[in-house]
Design an enzyme around this catalytic site. Structure first.
Site, short mmCIF file in Angstrom:
data_model
loop_
_atom_site.label_atom_id
_atom_site.label_comp_id
_atom_site.label_asym_id
_atom_site.label_seq_id
_atom_site.Cartn_x
_atom_site.Cartn_y
_atom_site.Cartn_z
N CYS A 78 0.72 -1.19 0.12
CA CYS A 78 0.04 0.05 -0.18
C CYS A 78 0.76 1.19 0.15
CB CYS A 78 -0.88 0.07 1.21
SG CYS A 78 -2.31 1.20 1.22
N CYS B 223 -0.06 4.48 1.96
CA CYS B 223 -0.35 5.49 2.90
C CYS B 223 0.86 5.90 3.71
CB CYS B 223 -1.67 5.07 3.86
SG CYS B 223 -1.62 3.31 4.38
N LYS C 178 -11.97 -5.20 3.61
CA LYS C 178 -11.43 -3.96 4.54
C LYS C 178 -12.39 -3.09 4.90
CE LYS C 178 -7.35 -1.29 5.44
NZ LYS C 178 -5.93 -0.87 5.11
N ARG D 296 -2.44 4.20 12.65
CA ARG D 296 -2.02 5.21 12.02
C ARG D 296 -0.87 6.13 12.68
NH1 ARG D 296 -7.97 6.47 9.24
NH2 ARG D 296 -7.94 4.45 8.36
N ARG E 50 -10.98 7.63 4.68
CA ARG E 50 -10.69 6.65 3.60
C ARG E 50 -12.03 6.03 3.10
NH1 ARG E 50 -5.34 6.52 4.15
NH2 ARG E 50 -4.43 5.75 6.09
N GLU F 208 -16.87 -7.95 -3.00
CA GLU F 208 -15.40 -7.87 -2.77
C GLU F 208 -14.67 -9.16 -2.90
OE1 GLU F 208 -13.31 -5.47 -3.15
OE2 GLU F 208 -14.51 -3.55 -2.62
N LYS G 270 -10.99 -7.54 7.85
CA LYS G 270 -10.38 -6.69 8.77
C LYS G 270 -11.08 -5.41 9.04
CE LYS G 270 -6.28 -3.46 8.60
NZ LYS G 270 -5.48 -2.75 7.86
N TYR H 106 -1.10 -8.28 17.05
CA TYR H 106 0.07 -7.73 17.58
C TYR H 106 0.26 -8.55 19.17
CZ TYR H 106 -1.01 -4.22 14.50
OH TYR H 106 -1.31 -3.53 13.27
C1 PBG Z 1 -2.95 0.85 5.38
C2 PBG Z 1 -2.92 -0.35 6.24
C3 PBG Z 1 -3.85 0.16 7.55
C4 PBG Z 1 -3.87 -0.99 8.67
C5 PBG Z 1 -3.03 -1.80 7.98
N1 PBG Z 1 -2.61 -1.43 6.59
C6 PBG Z 1 -4.54 1.25 8.16
C7 PBG Z 1 -5.46 2.22 7.48
O1 PBG Z 1 -6.15 1.40 6.46
O2 PBG Z 1 -5.54 3.28 7.74
C8 PBG Z 1 -4.58 -1.16 9.83
C9 PBG Z 1 -4.00 -2.20 10.78
C10 PBG Z 1 -4.12 -1.93 12.13
O3 PBG Z 1 -5.07 -1.06 12.59
O4 PBG Z 1 -3.73 -2.87 12.76
N2 PBG Z 1 -3.42 0.57 4.15
ZN ZN Z 2 -2.88 2.21 2.86
#
Ligand code: PBG
Ligand code: ZN
Length: 322
Positions: A116, A118, A191, A201, A213, A229, A244, A309
């Site tokens: 990704c 971000c 997601k 974040r 988002r 999806e 997720k 985690y």
């Molecule tokens: C980024 C991404 C995110 C997470 C995993 N990859 C955050 C988002 O979409 O803002 C979240 C993971 C977590 O909260 O543990 N694409």
């Molecule tokens: Zn991202």
């Protein structure tokens, strides 16, 4: 009278009839690696979870291997960000470097790279912006570059998390063309746009600088759309599907379990971790018991793999060390 309690009488019979087993083999531990030196910074909202620079990672990696955790999900935090997130497809990018280092020194670890933008864009969105909106197809082109670069660095699996339409198919084609037809793709297929991602974040320095988002991640109200999806990602060649967040979305995981034979992964996200840790720190819940309970519930709902985690703590408990 039929008495279900007969089979709950003691621990021996309870474990004999237990329907779900938790195993360290199912765990994938997310790891945050920051470009730079001498960095080991705890994430305030995620006690026990750190951002590391590569030179500070050895103790952590040894512990992970000793605990029998088979796999890591790698997230990179670069020094410099730009509008497209171009660091993410550089040969010497932070994740590419990390993959080479870990593969050389800890060859038993199975390395999954998050795919990704971000963490790499200066605006914090998951792709290329056109008029303040993430442009789907321009982003796909960059995803192809990032995927090939991560494959070349030696990743074992790629996990696209940006919720772009066609992302799995675009990556599959690019990987195949470049000689990586054996590279599996675990799609963040379903997601949701979730407030549970807040602590992540901070951890990954990936909050959007404006907006949210919701134009690419899914609406938490939608269930049928999750199947749409997932169907698309299966058609495009995904090898594993992820749901997720995990806990508030176990119904979705179950829907997918009933529909597909593919392995399923649940991402027990940062906010879910933070909530448990905060309540446990206050003495309001038993953190260890609740952790094991929630991980078992994810498996019961249909997860084969769990990104969490808690992987290190849960592994210790499963090994009888706590
Ligand atoms: C980024 C991404 C995110 C997470 C995993 N990859 C955050 C988002 O979409 O803002 C979240 C993971 C977590 O909260 O543990 N694409
Ligand atoms: Zn991202």
């Amino acid at each position: 009278m039929i008495r279900p309690r007969r089979l709950r009488k003691n621990e021996a019979i309870r474990s004999m009839v237990s329907e779900t087993q938790l195993s360290v083999n199912d765990f994938i531990l997310p790891l945050f690696i920051e470009e730079g030196e001498g960095i080991k910074k705890e994430i305030p909202s995620m006690p026990g979870i750190n951002r590391f620079s590569l030179d500070q990672l050895d103790a952590e990696l040894k512990e992970i291997v000793d605990l029998g955790i088979p796999s890591l999900m790698l997230f990179g935090i670069p020094k410099n960000k730009d509008a497209e997130g171009s660091h993410s497809w550089q040969d010497n990018g932070i994740v590419q470097q990390s993959i080479r280092y870990i593969k050389e020194n800890y060859p038993s670890l199975y390395l999954i790279a998050d795919v990704c933008f971000c963490e790499y864009t200066d605006h914090g969105h998951c792709g290329v912006l056109v008029n303040d909106q993430v442009d789907n197809d321009l982003t796909l082109t960059n995803l192809e570059k990032q995927s090939v670069s991560l494959a070349k660095a030696g990743a074992d699996m790629l996990a696209p998390s940006g919720m772009m339409d066609g992302m799995v198919g675009a990556m599959r084609d690019a990987l195949d063309l470049d000689g990586h037809s054996d590279m599996p793709i675990m799609s963040y297929a379903v997601k949701y746009a979730s407030a549970y991602y807040g602590p992540f974040r901070d951890a990954a320095d990936s909050a959007p600088t404006f907006g949210d988002r919701h134009a690419y991640q899914m609406d938490p109200a939608n269930r049928k759309e999750a199947l749409k999806e997932a169907d698309l990602d299966v058609d495009e060649g995904a090898d594993i599907l992820m749901v997720k967040p995990a806990l508030s979305y176990l119904d979705i995981l179950r829907d997918l379990r009933e529909r597909y034979t593919l392995p399923l992964a649940a991402y027990n996200v940062s906010g879910e971790y933070a909530m448990l840790k905060a309540a446990a720190a206050k003495g309001w819940i038993d953190g260890e018991k609740l952790m094991i309970e929630k991980l078992i519930c994810m498996k019961r709902a249909g997860a084969d793999l769990i990104l969490t985690y808690h992987a290190k703590e849960a592994a210790e408990i499963l090994q009888g060390k706590i």
